[in-house]
Motif scaffolding. Structure first.
Motif, PDB file in Angstrom:
ATOM      1  N   LEU A  26       0.821  -1.212   0.000  1.00 37.62           N
ATOM      2  CA  LEU A  26       0.000   0.000   0.000  1.00 37.62           C
ATOM      3  C   LEU A  26       0.858   1.267   0.000  1.00 37.62           C
ATOM      4  CD1 LEU A  26      -2.831  -1.036   2.475  1.00 37.62           C
ATOM      5  CD2 LEU A  26      -3.049  -0.629   0.025  1.00 37.62           C
ATOM      6  N   GLU A  27       1.944   1.259   0.740  1.00 37.61           N
ATOM      7  CA  GLU A  27       2.824   2.426   0.766  1.00 37.61           C
ATOM      8  C   GLU A  27       3.443   2.677  -0.604  1.00 37.61           C
ATOM      9  OE1 GLU A  27       5.472   1.460   3.993  1.00 37.61           O
ATOM     10  OE2 GLU A  27       4.267   2.596   5.435  1.00 37.61           O
ATOM     11  N   LYS A  28       3.809   1.617  -1.325  1.00 41.89           N
ATOM     12  CA  LYS A  28       4.350   1.768  -2.680  1.00 41.89           C
ATOM     13  C   LYS A  28       3.295   2.366  -3.610  1.00 41.89           C
ATOM     14  CE  LYS A  28       7.764  -1.936  -2.554  1.00 41.89           C
ATOM     15  NZ  LYS A  28       8.116  -3.279  -3.051  1.00 41.89           N
ATOM     16  N   LYS A  29       2.057   1.898  -3.489  1.00 37.77           N
ATOM     17  CA  LYS A  29       0.985   2.410  -4.342  1.00 37.77           C
ATOM     18  C   LYS A  29       0.667   3.867  -4.019  1.00 37.77           C
ATOM     19  CE  LYS A  29      -1.342  -1.925  -5.377  1.00 37.77           C
ATOM     20  NZ  LYS A  29      -2.601  -2.687  -5.285  1.00 37.77           N
ATOM     21  N   MET A  30       0.742   4.239  -2.763  1.00 38.78           N
ATOM     22  CA  MET A  30       0.424   5.605  -2.352  1.00 38.78           C
ATOM     23  C   MET A  30       1.405   6.619  -2.949  1.00 38.78           C
ATOM     24  SD  MET A  30      -2.329   5.822  -0.626  1.00 38.78           S
ATOM     25  CE  MET A  30      -2.204   7.401   0.161  1.00 38.78           C
ATOM     26  N   ARG A  31       2.646   6.211  -3.153  1.00 35.97           N
ATOM     27  CA  ARG A  31       3.634   7.135  -3.709  1.00 35.97           C
ATOM     28  C   ARG A  31       3.249   7.592  -5.107  1.00 35.97           C
ATOM     29  NH1 ARG A  31       7.601   3.077  -2.176  1.00 35.97           N
ATOM     30  NH2 ARG A  31       7.843   3.324   0.041  1.00 35.97           N
ATOM     31  N   THR A  32       2.576   6.748  -5.864  1.00 35.66           N
ATOM     32  CA  THR A  32       2.219   7.098  -7.242  1.00 35.66           C
ATOM     33  C   THR A  32       0.740   7.429  -7.411  1.00 35.66           C
ATOM     34  OG1 THR A  32       1.922   4.756  -7.782  1.00 35.66           O
ATOM     35  CG2 THR A  32       4.089   5.716  -8.222  1.00 35.66           C
ATOM     36  N   SER A  33      -0.041   7.369  -6.338  1.00 35.98           N
ATOM     37  CA  SER A  33      -1.463   7.718  -6.464  1.00 35.98           C
ATOM     38  C   SER A  33      -1.596   9.232  -6.533  1.00 35.98           C
ATOM     39  CB  SER A  33      -2.273   7.154  -5.299  1.00 35.98           C
ATOM     40  OG  SER A  33      -1.948   7.808  -4.108  1.00 35.98           O
ATOM     41  N   LYS A  34      -2.495   9.672  -7.378  1.00 35.72           N
ATOM     42  CA  LYS A  34      -2.717  11.113  -7.561  1.00 35.72           C
ATOM     43  C   LYS A  34      -3.655  11.595  -6.464  1.00 35.72           C
ATOM     44  CE  LYS A  34      -0.376  10.613 -11.310  1.00 35.72           C
ATOM     45  NZ  LYS A  34       0.692   9.706 -11.005  1.00 35.72           N
ATOM     46  N   ARG A  35      -3.076  11.969  -5.340  1.00 38.06           N
ATOM     47  CA  ARG A  35      -3.891  12.307  -4.168  1.00 38.06           C
ATOM     48  C   ARG A  35      -3.811  13.773  -3.771  1.00 38.06           C
ATOM     49  NH1 ARG A  35      -0.517  10.391   0.857  1.00 38.06           N
ATOM     50  NH2 ARG A  35       1.520  10.245  -0.099  1.00 38.06           N
ATOM     51  N   TYR A  36      -3.029  14.552  -4.491  1.00 46.16           N
ATOM     52  CA  TYR A  36      -2.968  15.982  -4.223  1.00 46.16           C
ATOM     53  C   TYR A  36      -3.689  16.715  -5.342  1.00 46.16           C
ATOM     54  CZ  TYR A  36       0.630  14.494  -0.995  1.00 46.16           C
ATOM     55  OH  TYR A  36       1.312  13.869   0.005  1.00 46.16           O
ATOM     56  N   MET A  37      -4.413  17.763  -4.977  1.00 46.80           N
ATOM     57  CA  MET A  37      -5.192  18.474  -5.963  1.00 46.80           C
ATOM     58  C   MET A  37      -5.271  19.947  -5.588  1.00 46.80           C
ATOM     59  SD  MET A  37      -9.121  17.777  -7.130  1.00 46.80           S
ATOM     60  CE  MET A  37      -9.818  18.281  -5.583  1.00 46.80           C
ATOM     61  N   GLY A  38      -5.255  20.784  -6.595  1.00 45.05           N
ATOM     62  CA  GLY A  38      -5.448  22.208  -6.386  1.00 45.05           C
ATOM     63  C   GLY A  38      -6.258  22.765  -7.540  1.00 45.05           C
ATOM     64  N   ILE A  39      -7.127  23.708  -7.247  1.00 49.68           N
ATOM     65  CA  ILE A  39      -7.949  24.304  -8.296  1.00 49.68           C
ATOM     66  C   ILE A  39      -7.970  25.820  -8.127  1.00 49.68           C
ATOM     67  CG2 ILE A  39     -10.110  24.043  -7.013  1.00 49.68           C
ATOM     68  CD1 ILE A  39     -11.414  23.441  -9.818  1.00 49.68           C
ATOM     69  N   VAL A  40      -7.900  26.508  -9.255  1.00 42.91           N
ATOM     70  CA  VAL A  40      -7.976  27.969  -9.280  1.00 42.91           C
ATOM     71  C   VAL A  40      -9.058  28.338 -10.289  1.00 42.91           C
ATOM     72  CG1 VAL A  40      -6.758  30.109  -9.837  1.00 42.91           C
ATOM     73  CG2 VAL A  40      -5.543  28.248  -8.718  1.00 42.91           C
ATOM     74  N   ARG A  41     -10.042  29.079  -9.837  1.00 44.30           N
ATOM     75  CA  ARG A  41     -11.096  29.577 -10.730  1.00 44.30           C
ATOM     76  C   ARG A  41     -10.788  31.041 -11.032  1.00 44.30           C
ATOM     77  NH1 ARG A  41     -16.185  26.724 -10.822  1.00 44.30           N
ATOM     78  NH2 ARG A  41     -17.037  28.736 -11.374  1.00 44.30           N
ATOM     79  N   TYR A  42     -11.080  31.459 -12.261  1.00 48.10           N
ATOM     80  CA  TYR A  42     -10.759  32.835 -12.643  1.00 48.10           C
ATOM     81  C   TYR A  42     -11.594  33.261 -13.845  1.00 48.10           C
ATOM     82  CZ  TYR A  42      -7.916  30.563 -16.255  1.00 48.10           C
ATOM     83  OH  TYR A  42      -7.497  29.807 -17.306  1.00 48.10           O
TER      84      TYR A  42
END
Length: 105
Positions: free
Chosen positions: A29-45
């Motif tokens: 699970l730790e190996k998979k977590m390193r490559t999982s896309k779990r960070y996100m940011g959004i900017v509306r404009y």
């Protein structure tokens, strides 16, 4: 007393086996977590001065190594354009707009 010791050893062997399996699962699970896309940011404009409602956006999705993508949608009066730019180690080979570079949630 001997019977109790034998029973305890059997139980200990089962617990040791379960612990080893749990440790293996945790490592996977730790190996998979390193490559999982779990960070996100959004900017509306507002992409254009004559448009309101912050309908345009830039969305970044990435893993802990900075690999992922920036997806942008630019909304105009008569059309909407969508762009996707790959991220590798937190960098993009394409130029990023001001909104795509912002660090907001």
């Amino acid at each position: 007393l001997e019977r109790l010791l034998v029973e305890q050893l059997r139980e200990r062997a089962v617990i040791d086996q379960q612990f080893a399996q749990t440790d293996e699962r945790l490592e996977t699970l730790e190996k998979k977590m390193r490559t999982s896309k779990r960070y996100m940011g959004i900017v509306r404009y507002d992409a254009f001065g004559d448009m309101a409602g912050t309908q345009s956006f830039a969305l970044a999705v990435y893993d802990e190594r900075g690999n992922g993508a920036v997806i942008s949608s630019v909304v105009g009066r008569s059309d909407c354009r969508v762009y996707c730019k790959p991220l590798s180690n937190g960098r993009c080979e394409y130029s990023l707009s001001e909104e795509e570079q912002k660090d907001e949630d």
